[in-house]
Enzyme design. Structure first.
Site, PDB file in Angstrom:
ATOM      1  N   GLU B  54       0.867  -1.170   0.000  1.00 11.38           N
ATOM      2  CA  GLU B  54       0.000   0.000   0.000  1.00 11.38           C
ATOM      3  C   GLU B  54       0.900   1.215   0.000  1.00 11.38           C
ATOM      4  O   GLU B  54       1.753   1.363   0.878  1.00 11.38           O
ATOM      5  CB  GLU B  54      -0.841   0.033   1.278  1.00 11.38           C
ATOM      6  CG  GLU B  54      -2.234  -0.525   1.122  1.00 11.38           C
ATOM      7  CD  GLU B  54      -3.006  -0.459   2.427  1.00 11.38           C
ATOM      8  OE1 GLU B  54      -3.672  -1.454   2.737  1.00 11.38           O
ATOM      9  OE2 GLU B  54      -2.917   0.555   3.143  1.00 11.38           O
ATOM     10  N   GLU B  65      -6.336   9.725   9.892  1.00 12.05           N
ATOM     11  CA  GLU B  65      -5.017   9.234  10.295  1.00 12.05           C
ATOM     12  C   GLU B  65      -4.651   9.711  11.699  1.00 12.05           C
ATOM     13  O   GLU B  65      -4.970  10.825  12.098  1.00 12.05           O
ATOM     14  CB  GLU B  65      -3.929   9.720   9.330  1.00 12.05           C
ATOM     15  CG  GLU B  65      -4.219   9.540   7.867  1.00 12.05           C
ATOM     16  CD  GLU B  65      -4.415   8.091   7.423  1.00 12.05           C
ATOM     17  OE1 GLU B  65      -4.027   7.163   8.164  1.00 12.05           O
ATOM     18  OE2 GLU B  65      -4.962   7.896   6.328  1.00 12.05           O
TER      19      GLU B  65
END
Lengths: 405, 280
Positions: B54, B65
């Site tokens: 990824e 995040e």
């Protein structure tokens, strides 16, 4: 005398939370079920007369509504044009229009059985309003505020603390309002079971833009009735400042179907649009996706968000509510801007001629009201939202004018 | 071409199934801490044991995040990384590696700015196999899905503990490759996944989607990775690797060998995970 021309400007958003191409629900999957729940809970509340009755009681006895509609006679004489009226939401409890929305959302949070409240704030006005309703209704309250704003707005931080709220300085990103909003979203996604997020402006994922607008529309509904009573007719123009745009949409919305009424939003041009240091998302930005909605944003060629600049912390946001983006594109509302300096001049003018110290945010609107009044001429009527009082800004203004307090 | 690209993710999961083990998916941010170091890390990941990669592309406002990946995005932006630059990295990676699947991960706005159609075409040409867009739930993704379908790139969806069975049906529609199960309600790299809740959740997602299920968020150590590898088809580790890049960059030491050593340790744990079970 023409009847109102029928249109559907006020029929938005659609079921997907869209105002034309704008709005929507661009959130992480973890939040999606919560956002959908909130949409349903708000629909139920909206259709419940008991909810409205309760809200109306607090609006009258706690907030101090209706706010007056005031004829600004000396400013009218000064500009020598149309009659200038102020919708005086600066007289509300806590000193700004922000409390209208907070009353609505705290009642909704209680109805949904939530037990913990979070909010973001820039200048601190929405933070203070949220802390106020949390104190009144007995909720723990956490307010996210950019670290630089915490430093700039110490009196409001102290106010929030006095009201029992915890202010968490945000250092991530660039430590401004947009980062405070990111951090509030992160809190929400982490505390999905018990937490209600009171967003302060008419932006964010659906249903927030519509819900905040509805709670703030009390200003436009009152103002429309008040001007009809005073003048026997509708105003020619309605003017309001725009950061995220909640005071403007609250005033504009009840006038959307009155097509003779010009709607004028004033964005913050900071140091000037050509300097790149401004907060004028519509004038100087383009459509993109941030904070759960598609709308005009200040951004670079790669789609990275650019920091806004304004002397007014309340307008210092790189986005704008999605309904304004749509009203801009379809041309129902017109969007102009005023610089820091123009706002400072208007701030002083209003203080000296009307005995009203306005917040720096509506001072931006006032900076354009003179032009509009002159353009309309003596037979015209212009109505402006004086959406906040300037006590919070005296330190900023003193510094800009070279005075020491 | 298109079929080859579509098949990289599928064939990797088929191979893993044959081997009887879970895969390791590593997340790093393009351009973190600088463009060349990021490329060196990327290039070394397959040999270190990453089964799928990824690759994050930076966004200024990554609202899902935790602090490690937030800071990684800021470092990457400071180093001049863009979505175009991310595709360049993939193109360079593909010169020597035609088989390891690469999934780009990030937020809507840079992709919208690029244009969904042009992005999908350029990404496919660069050798991208899949895309994860954190803030694009199915309700908002139709236009993006159409563009990716044309280019033969898989749109990989996130499901969360808050996704109930009814919603799961919506979420797994128009998805391919695998499904990413976010094992904790929260942001990346903060809370640790509760292993007891992961197994039934993975089974639920697998049943609804008929696709392999990768599990991520809050997996930091080889031990945790092994525990998840016993029940999931793949384990995603991101923040822990990104933190190592940060600390290497802060002390001016070489980030690539350090991170790749950690990937090896994780890979070994993931490869041994199901063997351990049969031994104990």
């Amino acid at each position: 005398m023409n009847a109102q021309s029928p249109n559907d400007y006020s029929a938005y958003p659609d079921a997907n939370g869209r105002f034309g191409d704008y709005g929507g629900r661009y959130v992480a999957e973890t939040l999606m079920p919560l956002v959908l729940d909130l949409g349903q809970a708000y629909e139920d509340a909206k259709n419940d007369p008991a909810f409205h009755a309760e809200m109306s009681g607090y609006m009258t006895h706690y907030v101090g509504r209706p706010s007056p509609l005031y004829f600004a006679e000396r400013l009218t004489q000064h500009f020598g044009g149309a009659k200038i009226y102020f919708k005086r939401d600066e007289l509300n409890h806590t000193g700004a229009h922000k409390i209208n929305n907070c009353i609505g959302q705290i009642l909704l949070a209680r109805r949904m059985g939530k037990t913990r409240i979070i909010a973001e704030t820039g200048a601190g006005q929405h933070g203070v309003a949220t802390a106020t309703v949390c104190a009144r209704f007995g909720f723990p309250c956490i307010v996210y505020m950019g670290a630089t704003d915490v430093e700039r707005q110490k009196p409001n931080v102290f106010r929030m603390n006095l009201l029992g709220a915890e202010v968490r300085p945000v250092t991530s990103g660039t430590g401004t309002l947009k980062d405070a909003m990111n951090e509030a979203m992160r809190d929400w996604v982490t505390n999905v079971d018990d937490t209600y997020y009171i967003i302060g402006t008419a932006a964010g994922p659906h249903p927030y833009p519509a819900m905040v607008r509805d709670f703030q529309s009390v200003m436009g509904i009152e103002a429309r009735a008040q001007i009809l009573e005073r003048e026997g007719r509708l105003p020619d123009a309605v003017v309001a400042c725009i950061g995220g745009g909640s005071n403007a949409i609250g005033l504009f919305h009840p006038f959307l179907a009155d097509e003779s009424v010009r709607l004028i939003g004033v964005e913050a041009a900071g140091h000037g649009l050509s300097t790149g240091q401004h907060a004028a998302s519509l004038t100087g930005g383009r459509p993109g996706v941030l904070h759960g909605n598609k709308t005009y944003l200040l951004q670079d060629d790669d789609g990275q968000i650019i920091d806004a600049h304004s002397i007014s912390a309340g307008l210092d946001y790189p986005g704008i509510g999605p309904e304004h983006s749509w009203l801009h594109d379809v041309g129902r509302a017109q969007y102009v801007s005023a610089t820091d300096q123009e706002a400072l001049d208007a701030f002083q003018l209003c203080s000296q001629l009307e005995g009203i110290i306005p917040a720096l945010e509506p001072a931006h609107a006032l900076a354009r009201v003179g032009d509009v009044a002159k353009e309309l001429g003596k037979d015209g009527i212009v109505l402006m939202n004086l959406c906040g009082r300037g006590d919070k800004d005296i330190f900023t203004v003193a510094e800009a004018l070279g005075s020491r307090l | 071409m298109t079929r080859m690209r579509q098949n990289r993710i599928t064939s990797r999961f088929e191979a893993l199934k044959t081997e009887g083990r879970a895969g390791l998916i590593t997340y790093v941010m393009a351009g973190d801490p600088d463009v060349e170091t990021a490329f060196e890390i990327l290039k070394g990941l397959p040999a270190a044991g990453a089964d799928l990669i990824e690759l994050g592309f930076p966004f200024s406002d990554p609202m899902a995040e935790g602090p490690p990946i937030q800071r990684a995005a800021l470092r990457a932006l400071k180093a001049g990384m863009t979505l175009r630059g991310t595709l360049d990295l993939v193109r360079r990676f593909r010169v020597n590696d035609q088989t390891t699947p690469i999934i780009l991960m990030g937020y809507t706005n840079p992709v919208l700015t690029y244009g969904f159609g042009p992005f999908a075409a350029d990404a496919a040409a660069a050798g991208v196999d899949g895309l994860i867009i954190v803030d694009s739930p199915p309700e908002e993704a139709a236009e993006l899905s159409d563009a990716l379908d044309v280019a033969g790139i898989s749109l990989i969806r996130l499901t969360a503990p808050t996704t109930d069975d009814k919603r799961l049906e919506t979420v797994v529609k128009r998805t391919s490759g695998f499904v990413y199960y976010v094992s904790v309600a929260g942001v990346t790299g903060v809370k640790e996944a509760d292993a007891a809740t992961v197994a039934p959740a993975v089974a639920r997602v697998r049943k609804a989607s008929n696709l392999p299920v990768a599990v991520g968020f809050g997996i930091k150590t080889p031990e945790r990775a092994a525990a998840v590898a016993r029940v999931a088809d793949a384990v995603v580790v991101g923040s822990a690797l990104v933190e190592e890049i940060a600390s290497a960059a802060a002390t001016d030491s070489l980030a690539a060998p350090k991170v790749l050593a950690s990937v090896s340790a994780l890979a070994q744990a993931v490869r041994m995970a199901r063997l351990d079970v049969s031994v104990t």
